[in-house]
Design an enzyme around this catalytic site. Structure first.
Site, PDB file in Angstrom:
ATOM      1  N   ASP A  11      31.589  44.341  48.019  1.00 67.38           N
ATOM      2  CA  ASP A  11      31.902  44.313  46.538  1.00 67.38           C
ATOM      3  C   ASP A  11      30.961  43.258  46.289  1.00 67.38           C
ATOM      4  O   ASP A  11      30.421  42.377  47.091  1.00 67.38           O
ATOM      5  CB  ASP A  11      32.937  43.690  46.676  1.00 67.38           C
ATOM      6  CG  ASP A  11      34.171  43.459  45.274  1.00 67.38           C
ATOM      7  OD1 ASP A  11      33.204  44.034  44.270  1.00 67.38           O
ATOM      8  OD2 ASP A  11      34.869  43.066  44.757  1.00 67.38           O
ATOM      9  N   SER A  12      30.945  42.618  44.942  1.00 74.79           N
ATOM     10  CA  SER A  12      29.954  42.481  45.084  1.00 74.79           C
ATOM     11  C   SER A  12      30.839  40.112  45.637  1.00 74.79           C
ATOM     12  O   SER A  12      30.388  39.152  45.249  1.00 74.79           O
ATOM     13  CB  SER A  12      30.013  41.055  43.286  1.00 74.79           C
ATOM     14  OG  SER A  12      31.550  41.179  42.176  1.00 74.79           O
ATOM     15  N   CYS A  75      33.122  47.993  44.172  1.00 74.22           N
ATOM     16  CA  CYS A  75      32.678  47.083  43.054  1.00 74.22           C
ATOM     17  C   CYS A  75      32.443  48.538  41.855  1.00 74.22           C
ATOM     18  O   CYS A  75      31.547  48.894  41.608  1.00 74.22           O
ATOM     19  CB  CYS A  75      31.097  46.539  43.028  1.00 74.22           C
ATOM     20  SG  CYS A  75      30.832  45.205  41.966  1.00 74.22           S
ATOM     21  N   GLU A 153      40.397  34.971  38.592  1.00 71.37           N
ATOM     22  CA  GLU A 153      40.269  33.997  39.921  1.00 71.37           C
ATOM     23  C   GLU A 153      40.669  32.998  39.931  1.00 71.37           C
ATOM     24  O   GLU A 153      40.752  32.112  41.063  1.00 71.37           O
ATOM     25  CB  GLU A 153      38.143  34.739  40.194  1.00 71.37           C
ATOM     26  CG  GLU A 153      37.752  35.392  40.760  1.00 71.37           C
ATOM     27  CD  GLU A 153      36.716  35.685  41.215  1.00 71.37           C
ATOM     28  OE1 GLU A 153      36.053  34.455  41.473  1.00 71.37           O
ATOM     29  OE2 GLU A 153      36.031  36.566  41.874  1.00 71.37           O
ATOM     30  N   CYS A 184      37.490  48.067  37.162  1.00 75.34           N
ATOM     31  CA  CYS A 184      37.074  46.187  37.479  1.00 75.34           C
ATOM     32  C   CYS A 184      37.931  45.918  39.036  1.00 75.34           C
ATOM     33  O   CYS A 184      38.924  46.155  38.191  1.00 75.34           O
ATOM     34  CB  CYS A 184      36.605  45.657  36.414  1.00 75.34           C
ATOM     35  SG  CYS A 184      36.118  44.355  37.236  1.00 75.34           S
ATOM     36  N   THR A 185      37.001  46.072  39.378  1.00 75.68           N
ATOM     37  CA  THR A 185      38.097  45.838  40.979  1.00 75.68           C
ATOM     38  C   THR A 185      39.035  44.517  41.031  1.00 75.68           C
ATOM     39  O   THR A 185      40.464  44.291  41.170  1.00 75.68           O
ATOM     40  CB  THR A 185      37.202  44.997  41.682  1.00 75.68           C
ATOM     41  OG1 THR A 185      36.237  43.639  40.963  1.00 75.68           O
ATOM     42  CG2 THR A 185      36.123  45.373  42.121  1.00 75.68           C
ATOM     43  N   HIS A 186      38.985  43.475  39.654  1.00 80.23           N
ATOM     44  CA  HIS A 186      39.908  42.645  39.515  1.00 80.23           C
ATOM     45  C   HIS A 186      41.188  42.477  38.799  1.00 80.23           C
ATOM     46  O   HIS A 186      42.110  42.228  38.396  1.00 80.23           O
ATOM     47  CB  HIS A 186      39.421  41.849  38.558  1.00 80.23           C
ATOM     48  CG  HIS A 186      38.098  41.040  39.733  1.00 80.23           C
ATOM     49  ND1 HIS A 186      36.950  41.296  40.065  1.00 80.23           N
ATOM     50  CD2 HIS A 186      38.471  38.926  40.159  1.00 80.23           C
ATOM     51  CE1 HIS A 186      36.578  40.319  40.933  1.00 80.23           C
ATOM     52  NE2 HIS A 186      37.421  39.231  40.594  1.00 80.23           N
TER      53      HIS A 186
HETATM   54  N1  DGL Z   1      33.505  43.969  41.121  1.00 82.80           N
HETATM   55  C1  DGL Z   1      33.275  43.466  39.652  1.00 82.80           C
HETATM   56  C2  DGL Z   1      33.377  45.059  39.409  1.00 82.80           C
HETATM   57  O1  DGL Z   1      34.089  45.855  39.843  1.00 82.80           O
HETATM   58  C3  DGL Z   1      34.088  42.751  39.394  1.00 82.80           C
HETATM   59  C4  DGL Z   1      33.191  40.861  39.595  1.00 82.80           C
HETATM   60  C5  DGL Z   1      31.784  41.040  38.950  1.00 82.80           C
HETATM   61  O2  DGL Z   1      31.209  41.836  38.403  1.00 82.80           O
HETATM   62  O3  DGL Z   1      30.893  41.093  39.868  1.00 82.80           O
HETATM   63  O4  DGL Z   1      33.142  45.231  37.976  1.00 82.80           O
END
Ligand code: DGL
Length: 267
Positions: A11-12, A75, A153, A184-186
């Site tokens: 993941d990022s 991600c 976050e 999206c992960t969050h």
């Molecule tokens: N992990 C990214 C996603 O799921 C969200 C955070 C980012 O933009 O790096 O798209």
């Protein structure tokens, strides 16, 4: 014979820990190595070419760290840009959040889907393309929600500011939406708030459970499951381990033990 190789998860940043948490629940005996490219996040506003480059570097780096049996692109943005590249280039199966989540959405037989995602996942039409490939013929509306990652976050999952931002984004989503993809992960962290603001949406799909089940099926199918009760847990970050460990608490049901997180240099 039990397969003791690791599952790699990319993941990022911290958001993919939501997927990892589900993986740990569904497959506690599997060893996992999680790579967070925290030095280069966010991916969600970068160009396609940059995200593919980052995802490839991270994937090949992980392959050198541990023997891997499978890679998860946790991600959504990386999955939207780089899944097909990595599936072609890597010698192991690669599972991405976007495909798995879109398939799970189709299985619910909705009529009107809305996708909440990063600006780039939306711009690249990642979900509409896969939904079409999966035979979905209803409507798909996409809403970029660029502020959500920072708000989550910050821990502001039900803060008045987040409520106002969520109301704003949801005001564009068509009323007839019957299934919402948290692309999206969050965003799963915001599901209680979003569901309160959009009570007419019957089904909410997030990648965590869906991806974990797909990984389980894949490993059962290829006869690659581990046999023990408790696998190893490793975390690699490209920026400060301290900040990662602090933020991780929001996404994991068990705290990361200090010493489990190591700094990685991808270059
Ligand atoms: N992990 C990214 C996603 O799921 C969200 C955070 C980012 O933009 O790096 O798209």
């Amino acid at each position: 014979m039990a397969d003791t190789r690791f599952i790699g998860v990319l993941d990022s940043g911290v958001g993919g820990l939501h997927v990892l948490d589900h993986l740990h629940r569904v497959l506690p005996g599997e060893s996992t190595v999680y790579l967070a490219d925290t030095a280069r996040l966010p991916y969600g506003n970068k160009s396609h070419r940059t995200v593919v480059t980052y995802a490839r570097q991270a994937a090949f780096f992980l392959l050198k760290q541990q023997p891997l049996k499978l890679l998860v692109l946790a991600c959504n943005t990386a999955s939207a840009a780089a899944l097909s590249h990595l599936q072609q280039e890597l010698p192991i199966p690669v599972i991405g959040t976007v495909t798995a989540t879109a398939q799970a959405a189709c299985a619910q037989h909705p009529k009107h889907i809305a996708v909440l995602a990063t600006a780039k996942t939306v711009q690249w039409q990642a979900y509409p393309k896969i939904l079409l490939e999966e035979g979905f013929s209803g409507s798909v509306y996409q809403q970029p929600c660029p502020l959500f990652v920072s708000l989550v976050e910050e821990g502001w999952t039900d803060h008045p500011v987040t409520q106002a931002v969520a109301k704003h984004y949801l005001s564009f989503v068509p009323r007839e939406t019957d299934l919402m993809i948290l692309g999206c992960t969050h965003y799963p962290q915001l599901q209680p708030l979003l569901a309160r603001l959009a009570p007419h949406v019957a089904v909410w799909i997030d990648s965590g459970e869906v991806v974990a089940q797909q990984v389980r099926q894949q490993l059962m199918h290829s006869n690659d499951l581990a046999s023990g009760n408790q696998g190893q847990r490793e975390y690699l970050v490209t920026d400060s381990p301290r900040r990662f460990t602090e933020l991780a608490k929001q996404f994991l049901s068990r705290d990361i033990v200090s010493g489990q997180v190591k700094r990685a240099d991808l270059a």
